[in-house]
Design an enzyme around this catalytic site. Structure first.
Site, PDB file in Angstrom:
ATOM      1  N   SER A  11       4.725   6.974   2.247  1.00 39.00           N
ATOM      2  CA  SER A  11       5.361   5.702   2.635  1.00 39.00           C
ATOM      3  C   SER A  11       4.738   4.549   1.853  1.00 39.00           C
ATOM      4  O   SER A  11       3.518   4.481   1.697  1.00 39.00           O
ATOM      5  CB  SER A  11       5.121   5.409   4.126  1.00 39.00           C
ATOM      6  N   ASN A  17       0.846  -1.186   0.000  1.00 34.20           N
ATOM      7  CA  ASN A  17       0.000   0.000   0.000  1.00 34.20           C
ATOM      8  C   ASN A  17       0.883   1.238   0.000  1.00 34.20           C
ATOM      9  O   ASN A  17       2.038   1.191   0.425  1.00 34.20           O
ATOM     10  CB  ASN A  17      -0.887   0.009   1.254  1.00 34.20           C
ATOM     11  N   ASP A  55      -2.269   0.541   8.255  1.00 32.75           N
ATOM     12  CA  ASP A  55      -1.057   1.341   7.983  1.00 32.75           C
ATOM     13  C   ASP A  55       0.102   1.006   8.924  1.00 32.75           C
ATOM     14  O   ASP A  55       0.901   1.885   9.272  1.00 32.75           O
ATOM     15  CB  ASP A  55      -1.372   2.853   8.077  1.00 32.75           C
ATOM     16  N   HIS A  70       0.754   5.182   1.473  1.00 32.66           N
ATOM     17  CA  HIS A  70       0.014   6.026   2.406  1.00 32.66           C
ATOM     18  C   HIS A  70       0.678   7.402   2.426  1.00 32.66           C
ATOM     19  O   HIS A  70       1.909   7.489   2.517  1.00 32.66           O
ATOM     20  CB  HIS A  70       0.026   5.403   3.807  1.00 32.66           C
TER      21      HIS A  70
HETATM   22  C1  GAR Z   1      -2.721   8.906  -2.700  1.00 31.28           C
HETATM   23  O1  GAR Z   1      -2.146  10.084  -2.217  1.00 31.28           O
HETATM   24  C2  GAR Z   1      -2.547   7.788  -1.707  1.00 31.28           C
HETATM   25  O2  GAR Z   1      -1.362   7.865  -0.957  1.00 31.28           O
HETATM   26  C3  GAR Z   1      -3.725   7.993  -0.812  1.00 31.28           C
HETATM   27  O3  GAR Z   1      -4.775   8.341  -1.672  1.00 31.28           O
HETATM   28  C4  GAR Z   1      -4.225   9.025  -2.787  1.00 31.28           C
HETATM   29  C5  GAR Z   1      -4.783   8.376  -4.039  1.00 31.28           C
HETATM   30  O4  GAR Z   1      -4.509   9.184  -5.154  1.00 31.28           O
HETATM   31  N1  GAR Z   1      -4.014   6.808  -0.064  1.00 31.28           N
HETATM   32  C6  GAR Z   1      -4.518   6.813   1.159  1.00 31.28           C
HETATM   33  O5  GAR Z   1      -4.822   7.814   1.753  1.00 31.28           O
HETATM   34  C7  GAR Z   1      -4.678   5.444   1.771  1.00 31.28           C
HETATM   35  N2  GAR Z   1      -4.978   5.532   3.165  1.00 31.28           N
HETATM   36  P1  GAR Z   1      -4.622   8.584  -6.617  1.00 31.28           P
HETATM   37  O6  GAR Z   1      -5.990   7.933  -6.768  1.00 31.28           O
HETATM   38  O7  GAR Z   1      -4.475   9.777  -7.501  1.00 31.28           O
HETATM   39  O8  GAR Z   1      -3.511   7.613  -6.791  1.00 31.28           O
END
Ligand code: GAR
Length: 321
Positions: free
Chosen positions: A138, A109, A147, A111
């Protein structure tokens, strides 16, 4: 090069990290290919891009389904695609424990914080409110606790005056798009990375009683016993003479066993130059299906064959029962 890892990417939204992963996979020598993009929202922006790229997609809204049933349907799609790793990229769902456990070590994942700081939601707002100098991102292994799995890679990103959660999120995404493809590539190809293999071997060799590490002709070697009277029981060899693979050299019981091993499994065992003449066998380590339990057994056997009597005596007695 061995076959590429097959990754399934799970998304909920825009899918910009998914896009970064897909385009990195288009560069020659990328060690993974994207075999599925799946979403819990049929309107997720990333699905259209995946389709345009010719990548199979799957979408199933979770509304009205239990968590287990929804996870099971997603997992079935992943398995049908023949994926060997699941890569979560903005997949905003808590996963059921069973699903996570079945993919332990094979689910990653990303985060948007410097874990272990700011797990969960609203990470950017909390980092700004706390007056942090940096946010970041991360990549981590997924475990049942949210997480909290082993962090594989991180990038810190400065928080600048006037930042809002939205402006910081956008800056962090630039870092994510660099980090995630690289971290996934490193992870799926670690089985043939000499540094990773040596670290795995070292941990197991040095867990045996009275062992130490000492270089021998440029290779890492592992000894048992005192610094003068000690003996080598294992060598890590990146390019053993006459062999292209990364290997562990250990002692067998003698020539008969050595030849039988090589005859039975010539892809795994080989007779190393010099050492082979005295009954040492080479075991190929850079194999995606390597069983570290087997390697531990070999290390123990080899350790035992050269360890001082005072160390082996108790084990020999225990063996009689
Ligand atoms: C990313 O910034 C990712 O790190 C975050 O959501 C965004 C997705 O953007 N993930 C989380 O918050 C998971 N807990 P994207 O759809 O443009 O890749």
């Amino acid at each position: 090069m061995a076959d590429k890892a097959r990754i399934a990417i799970l998304i909920s939204g825009a899918g910009t990290n998914m896009a970064a992963l897909v385009y990195a996979s288009r560069i020659a020598d990328c060690p993974y290919e994207v075999v599925l993009v799946a979403a819990n929202d049929p309107a997720a922006g990333g699905l259209a891009l995946a389709q345009a790229e010719g990548i199979p997609t799957f979408a199933l809204p979770h509304k009205g389904m239990t968590r287990e049933a929804h996870d099971a349907a997603m997992e079935a799609a992943v398995l049908a695609a023949g994926a060997d790793h699941i890569v979560l990229a903005g997949y905003m769902r808590i996963l059921s424990d069973g699903f996570v456990q079945r993919w332990a070590g094979r689910m990653l994942n990303i985060h948007p914080s410097l874990l272990p700081l700011y797990k969960g939601l609203d990470t950017h707002a909390r980092a700004i409110a706390a007056g942090e100098s940096h946010g970041g991102t991360s990549v981590h292994l997924v475990t049942p606790e949210l997480d909290a799995g082993e962090v594989l890679a991180q990038i810190a990103v400065p928080i600048v005056p006037g930042d809002t959660p939205a402006t910081l999120a956008e800056r962090v995404k630039h870092a994510e798009h660099q980090l995630y493809p690289r971290a996934v590539a490193d992870y799926v190809s670690r089985w043939r990375n000499p540094s990773w293999l040596l670290a795995q071997l070292r941990a197991r060799a040095l867990a045996l009683p009275e062992t130490s590490e000492q270089k021998s002709f440029g290779s890492a070697g592992f000894r048992v016993g005192g610094s003068k009277s000690g003996k080598y029981f294992a060598y890590f060899s990146e390019r053993p003479h006459g062999h292209e693979r990364i290997a562990l050299l250990v002692k067998t019981s003698g020539m008969d066993e050595l030849h039988a091993l090589i005859e039975d499994q010539p892809d795994i065992y080989f007779k190393p130059a010099f050492y082979g003449a005295s009954g040492w066998v080479g075991i190929v380590l850079d194999r995606p299906d390597l069983d570290w339990g087997d390697i531990e057994t070999w290390l123990q056997r080899s350790w035992r064959s050269v360890a001082p009597k005072r160390l082996t005596r108790l084990m020999n007695i225990a063996d009689q029962f």
